[in-house]
Motif scaffolding. Structure first.
Motif, PDB file in Angstrom:
ATOM      1  N   ASN A 166      76.507  58.598  24.327  1.00 13.46           N
ATOM      2  CA  ASN A 166      77.670  59.418  24.030  1.00 13.46           C
ATOM      3  C   ASN A 166      78.880  58.191  23.118  1.00 13.46           C
ATOM      4  O   ASN A 166      79.328  57.452  24.345  1.00 13.46           O
ATOM      5  N   PRO A 167      78.726  57.265  22.286  1.00 10.34           N
ATOM      6  CA  PRO A 167      79.022  56.777  21.372  1.00 10.34           C
ATOM      7  C   PRO A 167      80.433  56.375  22.283  1.00 10.34           C
ATOM      8  O   PRO A 167      81.342  55.281  22.415  1.00 10.34           O
ATOM      9  N   GLU A 168      81.210  57.249  21.455  1.00 16.16           N
ATOM     10  CA  GLU A 168      82.377  57.197  21.698  1.00 16.16           C
ATOM     11  C   GLU A 168      82.902  57.542  23.300  1.00 16.16           C
ATOM     12  O   GLU A 168      84.007  56.990  22.910  1.00 16.16           O
ATOM     13  N   HIS A 169      81.970  57.634  23.862  1.00 15.65           N
ATOM     14  CA  HIS A 169      82.481  57.354  25.591  1.00 15.65           C
ATOM     15  C   HIS A 169      81.874  55.998  26.198  1.00 15.65           C
ATOM     16  O   HIS A 169      82.703  56.418  27.598  1.00 15.65           O
ATOM     17  N   PHE A 170      80.984  55.796  25.426  1.00 20.19           N
ATOM     18  CA  PHE A 170      80.145  54.723  26.733  1.00 20.19           C
ATOM     19  C   PHE A 170      81.042  53.754  27.096  1.00 20.19           C
ATOM     20  O   PHE A 170      81.941  52.925  26.096  1.00 20.19           O
ATOM     21  N   PRO A 171      81.146  53.151  27.873  1.00 18.49           N
ATOM     22  CA  PRO A 171      82.363  52.439  29.030  1.00 18.49           C
ATOM     23  C   PRO A 171      81.801  51.051  28.401  1.00 18.49           C
ATOM     24  O   PRO A 171      80.951  50.506  29.108  1.00 18.49           O
ATOM     25  N   PHE A 172      82.993  50.466  27.487  1.00 16.11           N
ATOM     26  CA  PHE A 172      82.828  48.742  27.602  1.00 16.11           C
ATOM     27  C   PHE A 172      83.934  48.612  28.348  1.00 16.11           C
ATOM     28  O   PHE A 172      85.130  49.062  29.044  1.00 16.11           O
ATOM     29  N   VAL A 173      84.510  47.696  29.108  1.00 19.39           N
ATOM     30  CA  VAL A 173      85.026  46.115  29.452  1.00 19.39           C
ATOM     31  C   VAL A 173      85.569  45.410  28.694  1.00 19.39           C
ATOM     32  O   VAL A 173      84.016  44.323  28.565  1.00 19.39           O
ATOM     33  N   VAL A 174      86.308  44.652  28.779  1.00 21.24           N
ATOM     34  CA  VAL A 174      86.445  43.858  28.083  1.00 21.24           C
ATOM     35  C   VAL A 174      86.969  42.067  28.489  1.00 21.24           C
ATOM     36  O   VAL A 174      88.576  42.896  29.629  1.00 21.24           O
ATOM     37  N   LEU A 175      86.721  40.828  28.603  1.00 23.71           N
ATOM     38  CA  LEU A 175      86.925  39.908  29.414  1.00 23.71           C
ATOM     39  C   LEU A 175      87.699  38.794  28.513  1.00 23.71           C
ATOM     40  O   LEU A 175      86.464  38.369  27.923  1.00 23.71           O
ATOM     41  N   GLY A 176      88.976  38.764  28.910  1.00 22.39           N
ATOM     42  CA  GLY A 176      89.289  36.949  28.065  1.00 22.39           C
ATOM     43  C   GLY A 176      89.037  36.354  29.457  1.00 22.39           C
ATOM     44  O   GLY A 176      90.005  35.851  30.300  1.00 22.39           O
ATOM     45  N   ASN A 177      88.299  35.236  28.923  1.00 25.40           N
ATOM     46  CA  ASN A 177      87.890  34.410  30.048  1.00 25.40           C
ATOM     47  C   ASN A 177      88.625  32.752  28.980  1.00 25.40           C
ATOM     48  O   ASN A 177      89.221  32.525  28.543  1.00 25.40           O
ATOM     49  N   LYS A 178      88.642  31.685  30.364  1.00 21.13           N
ATOM     50  CA  LYS A 178      88.987  30.646  29.957  1.00 21.13           C
ATOM     51  C   LYS A 178      90.255  30.958  30.028  1.00 21.13           C
ATOM     52  O   LYS A 178      90.702  29.833  29.792  1.00 21.13           O
ATOM     53  N   ILE A 179      90.400  31.371  30.931  1.00 19.92           N
ATOM     54  CA  ILE A 179      92.766  31.161  30.791  1.00 19.92           C
ATOM     55  C   ILE A 179      93.255  30.413  32.024  1.00 19.92           C
ATOM     56  O   ILE A 179      93.880  30.422  32.227  1.00 19.92           O
ATOM     57  N   ASP A 180      92.322  29.312  32.836  1.00 16.84           N
ATOM     58  CA  ASP A 180      92.545  28.279  33.398  1.00 16.84           C
ATOM     59  C   ASP A 180      92.631  27.238  32.530  1.00 16.84           C
ATOM     60  O   ASP A 180      93.173  26.089  32.758  1.00 16.84           O
ATOM     61  N   LEU A 181      92.183  27.212  31.980  1.00 21.51           N
ATOM     62  CA  LEU A 181      92.896  25.941  30.564  1.00 21.51           C
ATOM     63  C   LEU A 181      94.064  26.047  30.055  1.00 21.51           C
ATOM     64  O   LEU A 181      94.934  27.011  29.374  1.00 21.51           O
TER      65      LEU A 181
END
Lengths: 206, 641
Positions: free
Chosen positions: A114-129
């Protein structure tokens, strides 16, 4: 019930080269950060037992190579994924721009039911920089436009938000896995197209 | 009872080579598929049961194939492996979309299936590792008649535990029982208990073959013949003595090992020699500095490597920076030319302006990737350790210059791994560059944009494995792992991540000799898998576990042992009396086409076939456009417009 069986959650981490995929995985599983990680070749994974909603589940977290051409072998690794984690580097705008193609490519190769409802999570990394180049707002907007993908800002180096993000990943993966089990562990075939129609129309108008 | 089943159904079929269809049903949807058939998911087609050369198959064909092919079975659709050449990262561009991907048939040999489960309109197949392989949805009916036919042919029996579940009988097993019965081997006929006496018999036979082979072998490779230097090893393909496992597996093991006995001579492990010494090296040098017998030098390096103090010098020859036949004067001259050429190319990117770079995305992308990767290449070595290490800059400079030297390959992840030991050892920027070029000449196909080179390598490794280790091959095949993806890292960077830094120096110089064949690195892979076979099979690893296990072997293996086993397997293969052409080609021998029944195409043939098909399609298109043009011309001539 079938859902009481021991559950294995398969999570795939994708994103451009050097955004911190291996580091995030290692920080989450081993609570360690190293400056000496090598570029990932092929694919590898780590496992970790976690408790989600009072249930013990095993997370199998897959780390892949970031350079685009290596994704052609992805289908072997993406199969059976319960959640896909898209990572970008908050100091490198290109890695953010490429999230679209990472998401599309995953959907093509993994062909989730069910591509429309497939779970993704987004991570914006390196916020220590210091040299941040992608604003939270911009990232959040993109996530909202893609069916409200949960978004976290992380630092694998300092362990910021990593646990929190992976808890959500586990939770959403479990929901996906449970849904699969209830529907019998195979894709919803297109005998009865009604349920998806409205969704598709919404998409087209975007 | 069982053997009578064999007699009945195979009675008249023995002479029959043609397919015999015993069932078909329309409107069957594939709702679960192996990864190789992801394109076919949710497609409607026809399900068949048929018999071919005494084996039974279940085959699903998409509707489009049924109309075209009729009763014929498309041979090219059998091999799941063929999918590997069809995967591309980007969806086909518009211009290619005329050749829209044809849906493939999905054929499954019945013996590969352990059980079938029926749930309403659905039929689920599980393999012998209890993995759920395929689900068919019988859209307009139920799988009942499908099941009935299999039952009528006595190919399956209902499970005693679950009335919706059926178990497939294994005809190979039953056939085997029958042939043993004919041989009057009592132990097998009744065997529920393990047939120990037969194993003992097998060992005798094996050692007999070994003796014969040893005689031949010592004659054949006389210069390597050192009395007592051979150690005999019952490789992990030999029979295990703990025979308490369930009956089925033991029988198949007997079959496999019979095959091995027939096909491969006994494995002979030969101890590694000592490395090429300075004294030996000097003996090979002529007065004016030429190397007198490069082939012999390579042989010595292949069997024992070089002494560490000699290494830098040897590598320059092995990687075609220095030429064996050059005198010292000629060598110095060539080095000077190459150095100048290097710095000329380096100037091309060091003098690039900001604007030039801004307007050259191809260069920018490559540079960006290099910058990311050199920072994480072997930083654990002192040579590359610490902030602002100049050697990191040198790595980067060489890789950027390589981009200028060969922009088409440019930079691909993995290349920094290949360069790092060279720079470490040669420690001169220009010379390291040219040595790196020499290495890349051997492996550049690994870095193809479309991964064709890697797919080809994986496919070759698979072919070798099938021949050299049928037992493990069969295991991998029945556990959805014969795509060999878990060897990807090995082949891409020649085991760089699998051994310690010191071992890599030793391994690479062995491989650079290209002895005894170009693809010897694949035998390293076979040797590693050979030593892990027991673990993989006993723990019943699937694809995921094998990948993990293989990745975790990193820096835990004994290189000398692996090299010995690899060499031994190589000789087993090339000394086999049953060496087939597809293997001959991989080990660098000319095909002789003796085994015309060879059921597999070599990759090259496959590639040629694909190319032929593409050319055909192109021709059709050209003919068509020519036709359109001509029609227009005619129309113009006749003033139709």
């Amino acid at each position: 019930m079938a859902t009481r069986k021991k559950v294995l959650l398969k999570v795939i981490i994708l994103g451009d080269s050097s955004v911190g995929k291996t580091s995030l995985m290692n920080q989450y599983v081993n609570k360690r950060f190293s400056n000496q990680y090598k570029a990932t070749i092929g694919a590898d994974f780590l496992t970790k037992e976690v408790v989600v909603d009072d249930r013990v589940v095993t997370m199998q977290i897959w780390d892949t190579a970031g350079q685009e051409r290596f994704q052609s072998l992805g289908v072997a690794f993406y199969r059976g994924a319960d959640c896909c984690v898209l990572v970008f580097d908050t100091t490198a705008p290109n890695t953010f721009k490429n999230l679209d193609s990472w998401r599309d490519e995953f959907l093509i190769q993994a062909s989730p039911r069910n591509p429309e409802h497939f779970p993704f999570v987004v991570l914006g990394n390196k916020i220590d920089l210091e040299n941040r180049a992608v604003s939270s707002k911009r990232a959040q907007q993109w996530c909202q436009s893609k069916n409200d993908i949960p978004y976290f800002e992380t630092s694998a180096k300092e362990g910021i938000n990593v646990d929190l993000a992976f808890q959500t990943i586990a939770k959403n993966a479990l929901a996906q896995e449970t849904e699969d089990m209830e529907t019998g562990g195979f894709p919803n075939i297109t005998l009865n197209p009604e349920p998806n129609t409205r969704q598709n129309q919404n998409d087209c108008s975007c | 009872m069982n053997s009578s089943w064999i007699e009945e159904t195979h009675g008249d079929a023995l002479e029959l080579d043609a397919d015999e269809e015993i069932f078909n049903q329309f409107d069957v949807i594939l709702t679960r598929v192996p990864a190789s058939h992801i394109n076919e998911i949710n497609e409607v087609g026809v399900i068949f049961i048929f018999k071919k050369q005494q084996s039974y198959f279940i085959e699903w064909k998409p509707n489009e194939n049924v109309e075209i092919a009729g009763a014929e079975i498309a041979e090219d659709a059998i091999d799941e492996w063929s999918i590997i050449n069809q995967i591309t990262f980007k969806p086909a561009a518009d211009s290619i979309s005329i050749l829209s991907p044809k849906l493939k048939n999905l054929r499954i040999p019945l013996p590969d299936i352990q059980q079938l489960k029926v749930q309403g309109p659905e039929l689920k197949l599980y393999n012998r590792n209890d993995q759920h392989l395929v689900t068919y949805n019988f859209k307009r009916s139920t799988p009942a008649s499908f099941i009935r036919v299999l039952q009528n042919f006595r190919l399956l029996k209902p499970s005693v535990h679950d009335r919706n579940c059926y178990l497939i009988k294994d005809p190979e097993f039953e056939k085997l029982q029958r042939s043993f019965a004919e041989l009057n081997i009592e132990e097998i006929k009744t065997a529920k208990s393990p047939p120990r006496p037969f194993y003992a018999h097998g060992y005798e036979l094996l050692s007999q073959i070994g003796k014969n082979v040893l005689g031949n072998r010592n004659d054949r490779i006389s210069h390597q013949n050192r009395p007592g230097a051979y150690r005999f090893e019952m490789g992990s393909d030999t029979l295990s003595s703990n025979d308490t496992s369930p009956e089925m597996d033991n029988k198949t093991e007997v079959v496999d090992n019979n095959v091995i006995e027939e096909r491969l001579p006994l494995r002979q492990i030969k101890k590694r020699d000592s490395p090429l010494s300075l004294k030996q090296w000097r003996e090979f040098k002529t007065e004016d500095g030429r190397v007198s017998d490069p082939e012999r030098i390579k042989e010595i390096i292949f069997r024992g490597g070089g002494e560490p103090s000699l290494r830098a010098e040897l590598w320059k020859y092995l990687l075609n920076y220095d030429m064996w036949e050059h005198s010292k004067i000629e060598r110095d001259e060539r080095r000077k030319d190459l150095e100048e050429e290097y710095y000329r190319m380096k100037l091309q990117w060091t003098t690039m302006s900001k604007n030039q770079e801004k307007n050259h995305s191809g260069y920018r992308d490559r540079k960006c990737q290099i910058e990311k990767d050199v920072k994480r290449t072997d930083r654990n070595l002192d040579f590359y350790n610490g902030d602002d290490n100049p050697n990191i800059e040198r790595l980067q400079a060489i890789l950027l210059t390589y981009v200028m030297y060969n922009f088409d390959i440019g930079y691909v992840q993995g290349m920094s791994d290949l360069l790092s030991p060279i720079l470490y050892l040669i420690d001169d920027e220009a010379a390291s560059f040219w040595c790196f070029v020499g290495f890349m000449e051997k492996v550049f196909r690994n870095f193809d944009e479309d991964q064709a080179g890697m797919k080809n390598q994986l496919s070759k490794l698979r072919t070798l494995m099938e021949f050299a280790n049928p037992k493990l091959f069969k295991y991998l095949k029945t556990h959805d792992s014969d795509n060999m993806y878990f060897c990807f890292r090995w082949l891409l960077v020649w085991f760089k991540r699998e051994f310690s830094h010191d071992d890599i120096l030793k391994l690479w110089e062995v491989l650079w000799t290209s002895m005894p064949c170009m693809n010897f690195h694949m035998f390293i892979g076979l040797a590693i898998l050979d030593s892990e076979m027991k673990t993989i099979i006993e723990n019943e690893y699937g694809f995921t576990e094998i990948l993990k296990h293989v990745n975790d072997l990193s820096e835990k293996m004994n290189l000398q042992h692996i090299l010995e086993v690899a060499e031994a397997i190589y000789y087993q293969v090339i000394n086999s009396s049953k060496l087939v052409d597809r293997v001959r080609i991989i080990v660098g021998l000319d095909p002789i086409n003796t085994y015309g029944d060879d059921p597999y195409n070599s990759d090259d043939e496959e590639e040629a076939q694909i190319k032929r098909e593409q050319e055909m399609k192109l021709k059709v298109e050209i003919d068509h456009s020519r036709f359109v043009e001509e029609t227009c011309d005619n129309a113009l001539d006749q003033n139709y417009f």
